[in-house]
Write an enzyme that holds these catalytic residues in place. Sequence first.
Site, mmCIF file in Angstrom:
data_model
loop_
_atom_site.group_PDB
_atom_site.id
_atom_site.type_symbol
_atom_site.label_atom_id
_atom_site.label_comp_id
_atom_site.label_asym_id
_atom_site.label_seq_id
_atom_site.Cartn_x
_atom_site.Cartn_y
_atom_site.Cartn_z
ATOM 1 N N TYR A 137 -34.476 26.339 21.657
ATOM 2 C CA TYR A 137 -33.934 26.605 20.509
ATOM 3 C C TYR A 137 -34.318 25.435 19.322
ATOM 4 O O TYR A 137 -34.956 25.763 18.333
ATOM 5 C CB TYR A 137 -32.192 26.592 20.452
ATOM 6 C CG TYR A 137 -31.633 26.743 19.384
ATOM 7 C CD1 TYR A 137 -31.645 28.082 18.741
ATOM 8 C CD2 TYR A 137 -30.880 25.746 18.523
ATOM 9 C CE1 TYR A 137 -30.869 28.407 17.641
ATOM 10 C CE2 TYR A 137 -30.459 26.155 17.383
ATOM 11 C CZ TYR A 137 -30.334 27.310 16.902
ATOM 12 O OH TYR A 137 -29.543 27.656 15.651
ATOM 13 N N GLU A 160 -39.711 26.809 12.537
ATOM 14 C CA GLU A 160 -39.319 27.605 11.128
ATOM 15 C C GLU A 160 -39.052 26.755 10.157
ATOM 16 O O GLU A 160 -39.704 27.031 8.996
ATOM 17 C CB GLU A 160 -38.036 28.316 11.586
ATOM 18 C CG GLU A 160 -37.972 29.387 12.500
ATOM 19 C CD GLU A 160 -36.748 29.798 13.093
ATOM 20 O OE1 GLU A 160 -35.771 29.890 12.164
ATOM 21 O OE2 GLU A 160 -36.538 30.243 14.205
#
Length: 236
Positions: free
Chosen positions: A174, A181
């Site tokens: 994660y 991103e």
Amino acid sequence: MNNQIKSKPKQSSSSKSLYLLIYNATSFLLWSTVTLRAILLIPALASHNKLYGLYDALFQFLRVTQTVALLEVAHAALGLVRASPVTTAMQVASRIMLVWGVLTPFPQIVATTNAFGRTQQGTTGGPIALAGCHLAWGITEMIRYGFFVWKEGISDQVPSWLMWLRYNTFFVLYPIGISSECVLMYLALEPAQDGKTGYDWLLKAVLAIYVPGSYILYTHMMAQRRKILKGKSKAS
């Protein structure tokens, strides 16, 4: 009459299970294709300093595969799965924003094509961040959809190794995915500003909510993990 009435929920439940099995199996195959190709390509491209080639090689397939996940928001909203529509939408929206709102209009942040049609290095750090997304998203989804396929198509008793992967790998994957991103969205600010459309302000707004949004999703996953492990310990 009573037997017919009782059989309807069973048929409905069976149809729902079959649909979810097909959906999860299809998603597992799509993400497996993306991920395994990325695992093979990334070392080869990196060794020749051509990691930017990952965009041409896989992005179109990655975009289609990720777009299919929009169905999960509908599944949650319609009650087909026991998941919060809001949390599901948050999880899907960031990736959809990245593939359609960042990498599609601004491919130059990860790769560029010169006058001779040859792909070249994009913005510094862009290809690395794209590789991070491929690996973090792909491994996560292979595990997640594999978990669901096992539960829907094989047995409610999921193997301990698959259970461990499902509720532990996010600790590492994660942060890699989120940071990748953010890097890509940050790199897209400059070309977005050049367009003078104000689109860069949307990207800035999304970046601003990444920190609180990531915290909400991360703690949500940790809560799920505690709940599952607590239930497992009681059962044993």
